[in-house]
Design a protein around this motif. Structure first.
Motif, PDB file in Angstrom:
ATOM      1  N   ILE A   9      -5.642  -4.838  -9.147  1.00 55.77           N
ATOM      2  CA  ILE A   9      -5.088  -3.010  -9.284  1.00 55.77           C
ATOM      3  C   ILE A   9      -2.737  -3.329  -9.328  1.00 55.77           C
ATOM      4  O   ILE A   9      -2.977  -1.846 -10.315  1.00 55.77           O
ATOM      5  N   ALA A  36      -6.432   7.671  -9.839  1.00 55.27           N
ATOM      6  CA  ALA A  36      -7.341   6.753  -9.822  1.00 55.27           C
ATOM      7  C   ALA A  36      -7.640   6.368 -11.628  1.00 55.27           C
ATOM      8  O   ALA A  36      -8.075   5.549 -11.486  1.00 55.27           O
ATOM      9  N   ILE A  50     -10.483   3.022 -11.346  1.00 54.47           N
ATOM     10  CA  ILE A  50     -10.693   3.173  -9.876  1.00 54.47           C
ATOM     11  C   ILE A  50     -11.071   4.301  -9.354  1.00 54.47           C
ATOM     12  O   ILE A  50     -11.102   5.057  -9.394  1.00 54.47           O
ATOM     13  N   SER A  51     -11.844   3.894  -8.429  1.00 56.07           N
ATOM     14  CA  SER A  51     -12.546   5.600  -7.786  1.00 56.07           C
ATOM     15  C   SER A  51     -11.033   5.915  -7.513  1.00 56.07           C
ATOM     16  O   SER A  51     -10.776   5.248  -6.101  1.00 56.07           O
ATOM     17  N   ASN A 111      -5.816  -5.286  -4.802  1.00 61.06           N
ATOM     18  CA  ASN A 111      -5.220  -6.697  -5.178  1.00 61.06           C
ATOM     19  C   ASN A 111      -5.115  -6.778  -6.515  1.00 61.06           C
ATOM     20  O   ASN A 111      -4.228  -6.170  -7.113  1.00 61.06           O
ATOM     21  N   ASN A 157       1.079  -0.894  -0.133  1.00 62.69           N
ATOM     22  CA  ASN A 157      -0.306  -0.157  -0.017  1.00 62.69           C
ATOM     23  C   ASN A 157       0.827   0.958  -0.372  1.00 62.69           C
ATOM     24  O   ASN A 157       0.913   2.304  -0.497  1.00 62.69           O
ATOM     25  N   TYR A 197     -11.217   4.798  -3.637  1.00 60.91           N
ATOM     26  CA  TYR A 197     -10.683   2.895  -3.445  1.00 60.91           C
ATOM     27  C   TYR A 197      -8.874   3.180  -4.012  1.00 60.91           C
ATOM     28  O   TYR A 197      -8.070   2.688  -2.329  1.00 60.91           O
ATOM     29  N   ARG A 232      -7.701  -0.044   2.339  1.00 62.90           N
ATOM     30  CA  ARG A 232      -8.184  -1.817   1.478  1.00 62.90           C
ATOM     31  C   ARG A 232      -7.009  -2.192   0.853  1.00 62.90           C
ATOM     32  O   ARG A 232      -6.135  -1.989   0.949  1.00 62.90           O
ATOM     33  N   GLY A 254      -8.527   4.213   0.452  1.00 60.99           N
ATOM     34  CA  GLY A 254      -8.560   3.532   1.210  1.00 60.99           C
ATOM     35  C   GLY A 254      -7.075   2.762   0.693  1.00 60.99           C
ATOM     36  O   GLY A 254      -6.740   1.984   2.198  1.00 60.99           O
ATOM     37  N   ILE A 255      -6.554   2.608  -0.436  1.00 65.58           N
ATOM     38  CA  ILE A 255      -5.495   1.738  -0.423  1.00 65.58           C
ATOM     39  C   ILE A 255      -4.066   2.715   0.802  1.00 65.58           C
ATOM     40  O   ILE A 255      -3.546   2.526   1.096  1.00 65.58           O
TER      41      ILE A 255
END
Length: 111
Positions: free
Chosen positions: A46, A22, A27-28, A43, A4, A31, A40, A34-35
């Motif tokens: 990503i 993003a 992606i948002s 994955n 992260n 998100y 988050r 959060g990473i």
């Protein structure tokens, strides 16, 4: 350093806002936030998106080993070799002659 934190480091090295980073990998913003806050998980999808979009070294992103970014010339060489191997031998000879000619032209221009 966690994966992260490495994602955040990539974004900062590219001098991108969370929103632009993003958007580039579809992606948002939330998100990515959060990473970076480690709320988050990162994955495989990503990881692949970051590496392919920004030429990031997957080994570095996953484990922190090696350089952050792939050498662009090595990527070009891999692509060229992949294409070259698919050619018939007579076309490979032609390509090599053309490369020699281009190198000669470049050397003359550099003089």
């Amino acid at each position: 350093m966690s994966i992260n934190q490495r994602v955040k480091q990539v974004r900062q090295a590219l001098d991108l806002s969370q929103a632009k980073f993003a958007k580039a990998i579809s992606i948002s913003n939330g998100y990515i936030a959060g990473i970076e806050l480690e709320n988050r998980k990162v994955n495989e999808r990503i990881i692949k998106l970051i590496c392919s979009t920004f030429n990031v070294n997957e080994e570095w992103l996953n484990h922190g080993t090696g350089d952050m970014f792939n050498d662009a010339s090595s990527e070009k060489l891999k692509i060229a070799m992949s294409i070259f191997k698919k050619l018939k031998p007579e076309y490979q000879d032609y390509v090599l002659k053309q490369i020699d000619a281009l190198l000669e032209m470049q050397n003359k221009q550099d003089e």
